[in-house]
Design a protein around this motif. Sequence first.
Motif, PDB file in Angstrom:
ATOM      1  N   PRO A 268       0.805  -1.225   0.000  1.00 56.43           N
ATOM      2  CA  PRO A 268       0.000   0.000   0.000  1.00 56.43           C
ATOM      3  C   PRO A 268       0.839   1.276   0.000  1.00 56.43           C
ATOM      4  CG  PRO A 268       0.025  -0.986   2.184  1.00 56.43           C
ATOM      5  CD  PRO A 268       0.690  -1.966   1.264  1.00 56.43           C
ATOM      6  N   ILE A 269       2.114   1.173   0.340  1.00 57.54           N
ATOM      7  CA  ILE A 269       2.998   2.338   0.335  1.00 57.54           C
ATOM      8  C   ILE A 269       3.546   2.526  -1.074  1.00 57.54           C
ATOM      9  CG2 ILE A 269       5.100   3.359   1.289  1.00 57.54           C
ATOM     10  CD1 ILE A 269       4.615   1.646   3.787  1.00 57.54           C
ATOM     11  N   LYS A 270       3.302   3.685  -1.674  1.00 58.92           N
ATOM     12  CA  LYS A 270       3.625   3.920  -3.079  1.00 58.92           C
ATOM     13  C   LYS A 270       5.080   3.616  -3.400  1.00 58.92           C
ATOM     14  CE  LYS A 270       3.671   7.538  -6.616  1.00 58.92           C
ATOM     15  NZ  LYS A 270       3.381   8.966  -6.911  1.00 58.92           N
ATOM     16  N   GLU A 271       6.004   4.121  -2.588  1.00 57.37           N
ATOM     17  CA  GLU A 271       7.424   3.915  -2.864  1.00 57.37           C
ATOM     18  C   GLU A 271       7.805   2.442  -2.782  1.00 57.37           C
ATOM     19  OE1 GLU A 271       6.666   8.040  -1.707  1.00 57.37           O
ATOM     20  OE2 GLU A 271       6.177   6.110  -0.773  1.00 57.37           O
ATOM     21  N   ASP A 272       7.218   1.721  -1.826  1.00 58.71           N
ATOM     22  CA  ASP A 272       7.527   0.302  -1.690  1.00 58.71           C
ATOM     23  C   ASP A 272       6.924  -0.507  -2.833  1.00 58.71           C
ATOM     24  OD1 ASP A 272       9.064   0.589   0.575  1.00 58.71           O
ATOM     25  OD2 ASP A 272       7.387   0.289   1.951  1.00 58.71           O
TER      26      ASP A 272
ATOM     27  N   GLU B 204       9.015  -2.990  -5.287  1.00 56.82           N
ATOM     28  CA  GLU B 204       8.693  -4.404  -5.453  1.00 56.82           C
ATOM     29  C   GLU B 204       8.333  -4.771  -6.894  1.00 56.82           C
ATOM     30  OE1 GLU B 204       5.693  -5.443  -2.628  1.00 56.82           O
ATOM     31  OE2 GLU B 204       6.860  -4.686  -0.932  1.00 56.82           O
ATOM     32  N   TYR B 205       7.787  -3.824  -7.649  1.00 56.49           N
ATOM     33  CA  TYR B 205       7.364  -4.127  -9.012  1.00 56.49           C
ATOM     34  C   TYR B 205       8.383  -3.700 -10.070  1.00 56.49           C
ATOM     35  CZ  TYR B 205       2.637  -5.304  -7.331  1.00 56.49           C
ATOM     36  OH  TYR B 205       1.564  -5.892  -6.699  1.00 56.49           O
ATOM     37  N   CYS B 206       9.452  -3.058  -9.659  1.00 53.24           N
ATOM     38  CA  CYS B 206      10.520  -2.673 -10.584  1.00 53.24           C
ATOM     39  C   CYS B 206      11.743  -3.544 -10.335  1.00 53.24           C
ATOM     40  CB  CYS B 206      10.900  -1.207 -10.406  1.00 53.24           C
ATOM     41  SG  CYS B 206       9.645  -0.043 -10.963  1.00 53.24           S
ATOM     42  N   PRO B 207      12.191  -4.293 -11.327  1.00 53.97           N
ATOM     43  CA  PRO B 207      13.379  -5.124 -11.135  1.00 53.97           C
ATOM     44  C   PRO B 207      14.663  -4.307 -10.973  1.00 53.97           C
ATOM     45  CG  PRO B 207      12.047  -5.918 -12.979  1.00 53.97           C
ATOM     46  CD  PRO B 207      11.530  -4.566 -12.607  1.00 53.97           C
ATOM     47  N   TRP B 208      14.638  -3.076 -11.477  1.00 50.99           N
ATOM     48  CA  TRP B 208      15.821  -2.221 -11.409  1.00 50.99           C
ATOM     49  C   TRP B 208      15.420  -0.823 -10.935  1.00 50.99           C
ATOM     50  CZ3 TRP B 208      14.178  -4.731 -15.898  1.00 50.99           C
ATOM     51  CH2 TRP B 208      14.879  -5.891 -16.255  1.00 50.99           C
ATOM     52  N   THR B 209      16.390  -0.040 -10.504  1.00 45.89           N
ATOM     53  CA  THR B 209      16.118   1.370 -10.212  1.00 45.89           C
ATOM     54  C   THR B 209      15.955   2.115 -11.536  1.00 45.89           C
ATOM     55  OG1 THR B 209      18.508   1.805 -10.084  1.00 45.89           O
ATOM     56  CG2 THR B 209      17.349   1.356  -8.012  1.00 45.89           C
ATOM     57  N   GLY B 210      15.392   3.302 -11.467  1.00 48.38           N
ATOM     58  CA  GLY B 210      15.075   4.057 -12.672  1.00 48.38           C
ATOM     59  C   GLY B 210      16.296   4.433 -13.493  1.00 48.38           C
ATOM     60  N   GLY B 211      16.128   4.397 -14.831  1.00 55.94           N
ATOM     61  CA  GLY B 211      17.197   4.752 -15.751  1.00 55.94           C
ATOM     62  C   GLY B 211      16.964   6.097 -16.409  1.00 55.94           C
ATOM     63  N   GLU B 212      17.569   6.275 -17.579  1.00 55.54           N
ATOM     64  CA  GLU B 212      17.505   7.564 -18.266  1.00 55.54           C
ATOM     65  C   GLU B 212      16.094   7.899 -18.741  1.00 55.54           C
ATOM     66  OE1 GLU B 212      20.358   7.786 -21.379  1.00 55.54           O
ATOM     67  OE2 GLU B 212      22.081   7.480 -20.044  1.00 55.54           O
TER      68      GLU B 212
ATOM     69  N   PHE C  50      14.258   4.402  -6.340  1.00 63.35           N
ATOM     70  CA  PHE C  50      13.306   3.334  -6.039  1.00 63.35           C
ATOM     71  C   PHE C  50      13.397   2.223  -7.078  1.00 63.35           C
ATOM     72  CE2 PHE C  50      11.249   7.206  -4.268  1.00 63.35           C
ATOM     73  CZ  PHE C  50      11.358   6.857  -2.938  1.00 63.35           C
ATOM     74  N   GLY C  51      13.036   1.013  -6.668  1.00 67.03           N
ATOM     75  CA  GLY C  51      13.089  -0.140  -7.538  1.00 67.03           C
ATOM     76  C   GLY C  51      14.221  -1.067  -7.141  1.00 67.03           C
ATOM     77  N   GLY C  52      14.271  -2.209  -7.821  1.00 67.28           N
ATOM     78  CA  GLY C  52      15.365  -3.131  -7.600  1.00 67.28           C
ATOM     79  C   GLY C  52      14.992  -4.407  -6.871  1.00 67.28           C
ATOM     80  N   LYS C  53      13.734  -4.514  -6.372  1.00 66.63           N
ATOM     81  CA  LYS C  53      13.325  -5.701  -5.620  1.00 66.63           C
ATOM     82  C   LYS C  53      12.388  -6.605  -6.418  1.00 66.63           C
ATOM     83  CE  LYS C  53      13.729  -3.452  -1.085  1.00 66.63           C
ATOM     84  NZ  LYS C  53      13.030  -3.139   0.190  1.00 66.63           N
ATOM     85  N   GLY C  54      12.149  -6.238  -7.673  1.00 68.98           N
ATOM     86  CA  GLY C  54      11.215  -7.012  -8.489  1.00 68.98           C
ATOM     87  C   GLY C  54      11.655  -8.440  -8.719  1.00 68.98           C
ATOM     88  N   GLY C  55      12.954  -8.650  -8.861  1.00 68.43           N
ATOM     89  CA  GLY C  55      13.456 -10.004  -9.060  1.00 68.43           C
ATOM     90  C   GLY C  55      13.155 -10.903  -7.878  1.00 68.43           C
ATOM     91  N   ALA C  56      13.319 -10.369  -6.672  1.00 70.36           N
ATOM     92  CA  ALA C  56      13.033 -11.147  -5.459  1.00 70.36           C
ATOM     93  C   ALA C  56      11.547 -11.450  -5.343  1.00 70.36           C
ATOM     94  CB  ALA C  56      13.509 -10.379  -4.232  1.00 70.36           C
ATOM     95  N   TYR C  57      10.704 -10.510  -5.775  1.00 70.94           N
ATOM     96  CA  TYR C  57       9.254 -10.714  -5.732  1.00 70.94           C
ATOM     97  C   TYR C  57       8.837 -11.849  -6.661  1.00 70.94           C
ATOM     98  CZ  TYR C  57       4.346  -9.653  -6.901  1.00 70.94           C
ATOM     99  OH  TYR C  57       3.002  -9.732  -7.148  1.00 70.94           O
TER     100      TYR C  57
ATOM    101  N   TRP D 261       8.306   2.479 -18.708  1.00 76.18           N
ATOM    102  CA  TRP D 261       9.223   3.610 -18.684  1.00 76.18           C
ATOM    103  C   TRP D 261      10.083   3.646 -17.424  1.00 76.18           C
ATOM    104  CZ3 TRP D 261       8.639   7.075 -14.674  1.00 76.18           C
ATOM    105  CH2 TRP D 261       7.411   7.063 -14.001  1.00 76.18           C
ATOM    106  N   ARG D 262       9.612   3.055 -16.348  1.00 77.26           N
ATOM    107  CA  ARG D 262      10.387   3.040 -15.106  1.00 77.26           C
ATOM    108  C   ARG D 262      11.726   2.322 -15.290  1.00 77.26           C
ATOM    109  NH1 ARG D 262       9.344   5.810 -10.162  1.00 77.26           N
ATOM    110  NH2 ARG D 262       7.103   6.208 -10.033  1.00 77.26           N
ATOM    111  N   ASN D 263      11.695   1.264 -16.105  1.00 75.92           N
ATOM    112  CA  ASN D 263      12.901   0.461 -16.356  1.00 75.92           C
ATOM    113  C   ASN D 263      13.067   0.210 -17.852  1.00 75.92           C
ATOM    114  OD1 ASN D 263      12.480  -1.682 -13.402  1.00 75.92           O
ATOM    115  ND2 ASN D 263      13.574   0.236 -13.610  1.00 75.92           N
ATOM    116  N   GLN D 264      12.846   1.229 -18.672  1.00 74.26           N
ATOM    117  CA  GLN D 264      12.773   1.045 -20.120  1.00 74.26           C
ATOM    118  C   GLN D 264      14.019   0.390 -20.704  1.00 74.26           C
ATOM    119  OE1 GLN D 264       9.921   1.989 -21.718  1.00 74.26           O
ATOM    120  NE2 GLN D 264      10.569   1.124 -23.664  1.00 74.26           N
TER     121      GLN D 264
END
Length: 263
Positions: free
Chosen positions: A78-82, A86-94, A106-113, A170-173
């Motif tokens: 329910p926390i937007k940042e979390d 959890e849904y982004c495998p990587w942190t944001g790029g260009e 933010f991001g980077g935990k998608g693989g674990a999920y 676009w978060r991890n394009q």
Amino acid sequence: MLEKFTVYIPPFSQERVVRVYLPMGYHEAKRQYPVLYMHDGQNVFEDHDAVGGASLGLRDFLDKCELDVIVVAIDGNPIKEDRVNEYCPWTGGEFSQMITGQNSEFGGKGGAYIEFIVSELKPLIDRSYRTIEYNTAMAGVSLGGLISTYAACRYPEIFSKVAVLSSAFWRNQEEIEQLIKQSSLSGIEQFYLDCGTSETNDEWINRKFFESNQSIYELLGRKIENTSFEVVEGAEHHYSFFRKRVPDMMTFLFLDFRNISGE
């Protein structure tokens, strides 16, 4: 019928609600069923549970069309940042920085999920319900579309059918494009994508959002014969619009089932 239980997600050190839809006649029949895994579970079945009061309305749809499929929906954080984490495998790029105007940590935990779903949740579901273990699909909305595409690339032998609505690629394009290029995707039978033309109230962002989805579609289409991309004129980034596309999504994923229109 809708069942609920909680699971512990070790990489997040958190319990999360899982909602399981069982088709009509499940307890009377002895057959096995395909399974569809979905994200943002509180927004999947019923409006009264949904964030913002609008859901995909999947419970009513499935009841009306009597679709013989089990749907497993994992509640999102329910926390937007979390949720982004959890849904982004990587942190944001260009590309992400171009859209937001700032760097994203933010991001980077998608693989674990996804690893949790594959190694812990799916075996639990297969033990608890009469599933067809080799007939497994995944679907998601917005960031749920991004993480579903990631899952398809990492585990094409498991998630053979995928549907993504208004995906926030676009978060991890850059990373998701590269992953698609590197993945065989040989086990993917069907892949559905769609995108609205009015996702935001900013025309420039709308164009970039569409370009993001179009690029992913083209990459997937080169590797998966049965790939579909629907452009939805005037559709906004809101569940009231996503809900209207549920029949198209389910038709594409489960072509063999009768009365799919829900009428």
